[in-house]
Design a protein around this motif. Sequence first.
Motif, PDB file in Angstrom:
ATOM      1  N   GLU A 250       0.814  -1.216   0.000  1.00 55.76           N
ATOM      2  CA  GLU A 250       0.000   0.000   0.000  1.00 55.76           C
ATOM      3  C   GLU A 250       0.852   1.274   0.000  1.00 55.76           C
ATOM      4  O   GLU A 250       0.289   2.369  -0.066  1.00 55.76           O
ATOM      5  CB  GLU A 250      -0.944   0.011   1.221  1.00 55.76           C
ATOM      6  N   ASN A 251       2.171   1.136   0.063  1.00 55.55           N
ATOM      7  CA  ASN A 251       3.067   2.300  -0.004  1.00 55.55           C
ATOM      8  C   ASN A 251       3.439   2.592  -1.450  1.00 55.55           C
ATOM      9  O   ASN A 251       3.135   1.816  -2.349  1.00 55.55           O
ATOM     10  CB  ASN A 251       4.323   2.036   0.820  1.00 55.55           C
ATOM     11  N   TYR A 252       4.132   3.726  -1.691  1.00 53.47           N
ATOM     12  CA  TYR A 252       4.506   4.055  -3.071  1.00 53.47           C
ATOM     13  C   TYR A 252       6.005   3.857  -3.282  1.00 53.47           C
ATOM     14  O   TYR A 252       6.801   3.869  -2.341  1.00 53.47           O
ATOM     15  CB  TYR A 252       4.061   5.471  -3.432  1.00 53.47           C
ATOM     16  N   TYR A 253       6.386   3.668  -4.531  1.00 54.90           N
ATOM     17  CA  TYR A 253       7.765   3.361  -4.936  1.00 54.90           C
ATOM     18  C   TYR A 253       8.439   4.662  -5.392  1.00 54.90           C
ATOM     19  O   TYR A 253       8.179   5.155  -6.496  1.00 54.90           O
ATOM     20  CB  TYR A 253       7.723   2.346  -6.068  1.00 54.90           C
ATOM     21  N   PRO A 254       9.309   5.269  -4.573  1.00 53.68           N
ATOM     22  CA  PRO A 254       9.886   6.592  -4.870  1.00 53.68           C
ATOM     23  C   PRO A 254      10.606   6.719  -6.212  1.00 53.68           C
ATOM     24  O   PRO A 254      10.485   7.767  -6.875  1.00 53.68           O
ATOM     25  CB  PRO A 254      10.836   6.831  -3.681  1.00 53.68           C
ATOM     26  N   PRO A 255      11.368   5.710  -6.688  1.00 53.10           N
ATOM     27  CA  PRO A 255      12.043   5.890  -7.986  1.00 53.10           C
ATOM     28  C   PRO A 255      11.089   6.201  -9.144  1.00 53.10           C
ATOM     29  O   PRO A 255      11.514   6.784 -10.145  1.00 53.10           O
ATOM     30  CB  PRO A 255      12.749   4.544  -8.193  1.00 53.10           C
ATOM     31  N   ALA A 256       9.828   5.828  -9.014  1.00 53.52           N
ATOM     32  CA  ALA A 256       8.865   6.077 -10.094  1.00 53.52           C
ATOM     33  C   ALA A 256       8.595   7.563 -10.289  1.00 53.52           C
ATOM     34  O   ALA A 256       8.092   7.976 -11.345  1.00 53.52           O
ATOM     35  CB  ALA A 256       7.554   5.353  -9.810  1.00 53.52           C
ATOM     36  N   LEU A 257       8.928   8.386  -9.297  1.00 51.77           N
ATOM     37  CA  LEU A 257       8.706   9.833  -9.436  1.00 51.77           C
ATOM     38  C   LEU A 257       9.509  10.413 -10.593  1.00 51.77           C
ATOM     39  O   LEU A 257       9.127  11.440 -11.167  1.00 51.77           O
ATOM     40  CB  LEU A 257       9.083  10.549  -8.128  1.00 51.77           C
ATOM     41  N   GLU A 258      10.616   9.750 -10.938  1.00 54.49           N
ATOM     42  CA  GLU A 258      11.453  10.242 -12.041  1.00 54.49           C
ATOM     43  C   GLU A 258      10.743  10.151 -13.389  1.00 54.49           C
ATOM     44  O   GLU A 258      11.165  10.787 -14.359  1.00 54.49           O
ATOM     45  CB  GLU A 258      12.772   9.447 -12.090  1.00 54.49           C
ATOM     46  N   LEU A 259       9.685   9.357 -13.471  1.00 58.74           N
ATOM     47  CA  LEU A 259       8.946   9.248 -14.727  1.00 58.74           C
ATOM     48  C   LEU A 259       7.984  10.415 -14.944  1.00 58.74           C
ATOM     49  O   LEU A 259       7.492  10.617 -16.057  1.00 58.74           O
ATOM     50  CB  LEU A 259       8.134   7.943 -14.745  1.00 58.74           C
ATOM     51  N   LEU A 260       7.693  11.175 -13.898  1.00 53.62           N
ATOM     52  CA  LEU A 260       6.718  12.260 -13.999  1.00 53.62           C
ATOM     53  C   LEU A 260       7.320  13.461 -14.735  1.00 53.62           C
ATOM     54  O   LEU A 260       8.523  13.736 -14.610  1.00 53.62           O
ATOM     55  CB  LEU A 260       6.259  12.682 -12.603  1.00 53.62           C
ATOM     56  N   PRO A 261       6.514  14.202 -15.485  1.00 57.41           N
ATOM     57  CA  PRO A 261       7.013  15.424 -16.131  1.00 57.41           C
ATOM     58  C   PRO A 261       7.574  16.377 -15.079  1.00 57.41           C
ATOM     59  O   PRO A 261       6.987  16.529 -13.993  1.00 57.41           O
ATOM     60  CB  PRO A 261       5.758  16.004 -16.797  1.00 57.41           C
TER      61      PRO A 261
ATOM     62  N   LYS B 166       7.545  19.460 -14.803  1.00 54.58           N
ATOM     63  CA  LYS B 166       6.622  20.544 -14.471  1.00 54.58           C
ATOM     64  C   LYS B 166       5.685  20.170 -13.325  1.00 54.58           C
ATOM     65  O   LYS B 166       5.302  21.019 -12.512  1.00 54.58           O
ATOM     66  CB  LYS B 166       5.811  20.921 -15.718  1.00 54.58           C
ATOM     67  N   TYR B 167       5.313  18.894 -13.245  1.00 56.60           N
ATOM     68  CA  TYR B 167       4.313  18.465 -12.263  1.00 56.60           C
ATOM     69  C   TYR B 167       4.887  17.530 -11.190  1.00 56.60           C
ATOM     70  O   TYR B 167       4.159  17.089 -10.304  1.00 56.60           O
ATOM     71  CB  TYR B 167       3.158  17.750 -12.976  1.00 56.60           C
ATOM     72  N   ARG B 168       6.184  17.240 -11.248  1.00 61.37           N
ATOM     73  CA  ARG B 168       6.766  16.213 -10.377  1.00 61.37           C
ATOM     74  C   ARG B 168       6.622  16.544  -8.894  1.00 61.37           C
ATOM     75  O   ARG B 168       6.164  15.724  -8.096  1.00 61.37           O
ATOM     76  CB  ARG B 168       8.241  16.011 -10.736  1.00 61.37           C
ATOM     77  N   GLU B 169       7.023  17.747  -8.504  1.00 57.88           N
ATOM     78  CA  GLU B 169       6.991  18.106  -7.085  1.00 57.88           C
ATOM     79  C   GLU B 169       5.560  18.149  -6.550  1.00 57.88           C
ATOM     80  O   GLU B 169       5.281  17.668  -5.446  1.00 57.88           O
ATOM     81  CB  GLU B 169       7.678  19.454  -6.872  1.00 57.88           C
ATOM     82  N   GLN B 170       4.662  18.756  -7.364  1.00 56.30           N
ATOM     83  CA  GLN B 170       3.259  18.849  -6.921  1.00 56.30           C
ATOM     84  C   GLN B 170       2.657  17.470  -6.729  1.00 56.30           C
ATOM     85  O   GLN B 170       1.965  17.199  -5.742  1.00 56.30           O
ATOM     86  CB  GLN B 170       2.462  19.665  -7.946  1.00 56.30           C
ATOM     87  N   GLN B 171       2.915  16.544  -7.680  1.00 62.04           N
ATOM     88  CA  GLN B 171       2.318  15.214  -7.598  1.00 62.04           C
ATOM     89  C   GLN B 171       2.972  14.377  -6.502  1.00 62.04           C
ATOM     90  O   GLN B 171       2.311  13.555  -5.862  1.00 62.04           O
ATOM     91  CB  GLN B 171       2.380  14.517  -8.954  1.00 62.04           C
ATOM     92  N   LYS B 172       4.266  14.603  -6.246  1.00 60.36           N
ATOM     93  CA  LYS B 172       4.940  13.910  -5.137  1.00 60.36           C
ATOM     94  C   LYS B 172       4.286  14.295  -3.809  1.00 60.36           C
ATOM     95  O   LYS B 172       3.981  13.429  -2.972  1.00 60.36           O
ATOM     96  CB  LYS B 172       6.422  14.272  -5.113  1.00 60.36           C
ATOM     97  N   ASN B 173       4.042  15.590  -3.629  1.00 62.94           N
ATOM     98  CA  ASN B 173       3.397  16.052  -2.394  1.00 62.94           C
ATOM     99  C   ASN B 173       1.982  15.482  -2.264  1.00 62.94           C
ATOM    100  O   ASN B 173       1.543  15.125  -1.163  1.00 62.94           O
ATOM    101  CB  ASN B 173       3.351  17.584  -2.367  1.00 62.94           C
ATOM    102  N   ALA B 174       1.290  15.414  -3.400  1.00 64.84           N
ATOM    103  CA  ALA B 174      -0.079  14.878  -3.375  1.00 64.84           C
ATOM    104  C   ALA B 174      -0.085  13.401  -2.989  1.00 64.84           C
ATOM    105  O   ALA B 174      -0.916  12.946  -2.195  1.00 64.84           O
ATOM    106  CB  ALA B 174      -0.741  15.068  -4.741  1.00 64.84           C
ATOM    107  N   ILE B 175       0.874  12.641  -3.537  1.00 68.64           N
ATOM    108  CA  ILE B 175       0.967  11.220  -3.203  1.00 68.64           C
ATOM    109  C   ILE B 175       1.217  11.040  -1.711  1.00 68.64           C
ATOM    110  O   ILE B 175       0.583  10.203  -1.043  1.00 68.64           O
ATOM    111  CB  ILE B 175       2.097  10.540  -4.017  1.00 68.64           C
ATOM    112  N   GLU B 176       2.112  11.860  -1.159  1.00 64.69           N
ATOM    113  CA  GLU B 176       2.500  11.685   0.236  1.00 64.69           C
ATOM    114  C   GLU B 176       1.443  12.172   1.220  1.00 64.69           C
ATOM    115  O   GLU B 176       1.556  11.928   2.421  1.00 64.69           O
ATOM    116  CB  GLU B 176       3.852  12.367   0.479  1.00 64.69           C
ATOM    117  N   GLN B 177       0.400  12.845   0.705  1.00 59.00           N
ATOM    118  CA  GLN B 177      -0.748  13.148   1.549  1.00 59.00           C
ATOM    119  C   GLN B 177      -1.520  11.872   1.900  1.00 59.00           C
ATOM    120  O   GLN B 177      -2.218  11.816   2.920  1.00 59.00           O
ATOM    121  CB  GLN B 177      -1.684  14.129   0.850  1.00 59.00           C
ATOM    122  N   TYR B 178      -1.389  10.877   1.025  1.00 55.65           N
ATOM    123  CA  TYR B 178      -2.161   9.639   1.189  1.00 55.65           C
ATOM    124  C   TYR B 178      -1.297   8.430   1.570  1.00 55.65           C
ATOM    125  O   TYR B 178      -1.752   7.551   2.314  1.00 55.65           O
ATOM    126  CB  TYR B 178      -2.900   9.303  -0.104  1.00 55.65           C
TER     127      TYR B 178
END
Length: 846
Positions: free
Chosen positions: A430-441, A443-455
């Motif tokens: 149920e946790n997330y895999y941090p290396p996958a963040l490198e696949l995000l654009p 422009k949106y990487r930091e925002q989506q990382k923060n959103a993921i870590e809210q959950y």
Amino acid sequence: MIIQKKWEEITRIYERKYIFNSKKPNVLILFYSARAYTNLKQKKNAYEIWKSILWYKNARFQRARLAMELEGKDALYEILIRDIRDGIQNANEHFLEYIGKYEMRRPEERSDLKNISDFKWEDIEFKQNGRLVKMHSPCGVISWIMPEDYSLKNTHEDLLRVCAHILLRPMNKDLLDDWTPTRTPGTRPGLALSCGIDSVAALLLMPENTVALHHRRPFKSMLKHSNADITLNALKKMNKWTINSIISDHEVLRTSMNKPIGFSTDFATCAHLILLADYYDLDSIAMGMPIDNTYLRKGAQFRNFEQEKFVWRYWSRIFDSIGLSYNSPLAGVSQAGALKIVKSSGLDKYVNSCLRGKDGNGCGTCWKCFHKNGVLGRPFDATTGEINVFLQQRPLKTAVHVTWVIQKFNLFELVPDLKYLKTLDLSWWENYYPPALELLPKKYREQQKNAIEQYLNPMPKPYAIENIHLFKDTEIKSPENLIKNKRKNTIVVFPTNGVGFGHFTRVLSIAKRIKEINSEVEIIFFTTMTTLHILKEQGGFVAYHMPGRKKFENMDPKTWNILCEEFLEYIFKHHKPNYFIFDGVFPYRGMLNSISNHKEITTFWIKRYCLKESNSKKSIEDFNQFDYIIRPNDSIKLDLNKRNNNLITCNPILLLENNELMDRKDACIRLGIPEDAIIVYIQLGAGNINDINSEINITLDALNNYENIFIVLGESMIGERLNITRERVRIIRDYPNSIYFKAFDFAIMAAGYNSFHEAIQFSLPTIFYPNLSTKQDDQLSRAKIAEEVGSMIVLEKRNRKNISNAIKILYDEKVRKKMRENTKCLQKENGAKQIAKILIKMIDDT
């Protein structure tokens, strides 16, 4: 009736005062006159009046409803477009009906879909007519219903080209050759929204200026949109994102490759998003693709997704080149993580991944109801339907997640061979895999990382997922080494249910003989019969059950056939049969659609020759849908014309052989009858064609005159219970009842195909009551053959005198002995053995 008279009175007044006298009526008179004509189903009169008062009350709704029947294509299109724009009641539903009727029809209703690979980009043309955008290609014409102010002229050619490529790539991989993309990025992210758990979780991780577009299939199918509509409404009310639903029929393209309706490629789900990228000013596109489909191959084995040539690198480069970076918010999030995100957001009560349920409910038997809805606390039955099919696959579909679900519900009794996975540590799932963040654009990487870590929390190091490899002993094929599966020796059989057990019994008999000759052949039953326990008793056969259409309340034939087609597709996909055998009077359209998609399967139709059979054009067309027609012979010599070059004939097909019958002593013990009694068996059909109770009672009365006669009354397992209680009467409801035939001195039966040939084969003297009410089965002609050789008595007209006289004749043991001897000239080898030998030879030869 009173209301109808009032409506009729209103129309008479209207016609007398305002039509014939040319007076001008006021709007109230027109309104009630229109209602009157509408309720009296005088549609043309009603339509003309509704058109004259469109501004009054619900006149536009009524006009549109009647226009669906009365207007031509172009005029109707203009009416519906204006109604949608003005928010008229049911306008969208009427428009969908229009689309299904005129623009986006099911594949079997079309002739333009073709499996063609030799074409170029120049052979493809996009056209627009109002909101309707069409893509003309050599493989077929497909359409989208766009927003009202969409302009194809303002859509960059790069978007059109990539849209065509993702839809047609299985047919032609060269559409992007000699092409230099020039489109620049927009300013907003886009998401292909399925309205399931994963795509909603992805949306919750994306910025508030995201455009989320849902793809809507326009024609009836197993897929329902009512659950998606609940989700769409909930998302719109949040006022965070731009939400819309786009209608398109592009899923039909897949059928040109002899595959069922569906997305032709993984990224075909984004086709509408790509076409609307300029309209919405998009800079990226996203899907709800979880880690099960990114870093896990087949959801079972870890892979370096960013290095996957045929998935990530190929498609991400294409999308980057047209200013649409590929965004994968869930690339490092599992399906369990997506479920946690949606549940934490409070949207779980509005989101349902089941595509077959409706009104917020799941079907309870599909794969998504098991591994998605079930986790949210919704009911499912893991022992039936698609769930049972996929649980038996190895490797498991989306193996890590499903193992997590099996652990969660402790369902290892359903998969006993997987009990070794009970102790597998999946606490990190149920946790997330941090290396996958490198696949995000970026422009949106930091925002989506923060959103993921809210959950979700990050997976702890070392990452357990990087060492995951379930089902090591089962080859998990990658695109680079994909090898076509070798087909097993598998036969799928489809007996329908008729008035009795005829179709079912013939197929079961053949199946048993095949297994006797070669036990390695896999035989799978798919049937509308409800008596599936028989298959377990008679050979342990695996079976799928689909209720007949009339078992459902108000289900139309088209919907049932769609369900039938898609159910068979799942069976074919999982079992990969070599052969398909159908036994029924008329082939179902859904079944024909499915087998037409699988030319690799050799098809048979067991079509017993009906003595009243029609030689209609339709029946000849049906014959031509099958590779072989199997014709079991009857008592009458058949004049079989060559409507199919591959005609196979055989003797009558019976379930039992003589050595399988119960001996008289054991039968008498079981039935509670003295062994020295005269035992008479009565079986007058399933009770579903005509009333047999009166004939039974007359017959029982006649037999009751003989004190040493005991009666065994056979009930059909699919017929109604007989309300008969007499001292020397035993009622059996068994299958097959013929297993007792050695115990009977004589019988009184209807002259159905099975009953007749069992009586002949097992030398049972019989008085036949031919059923003259059947539509195709000429029981009288069949029974007369046995009467002519002196082995049976036939009573065409039944009354107390005739029945009593016939019983008196058969009461004489000498007569019965002579009749048994006379049956021998009609006895033949069981046709089931003949057909089994033919099928086994075909299997051996291939």
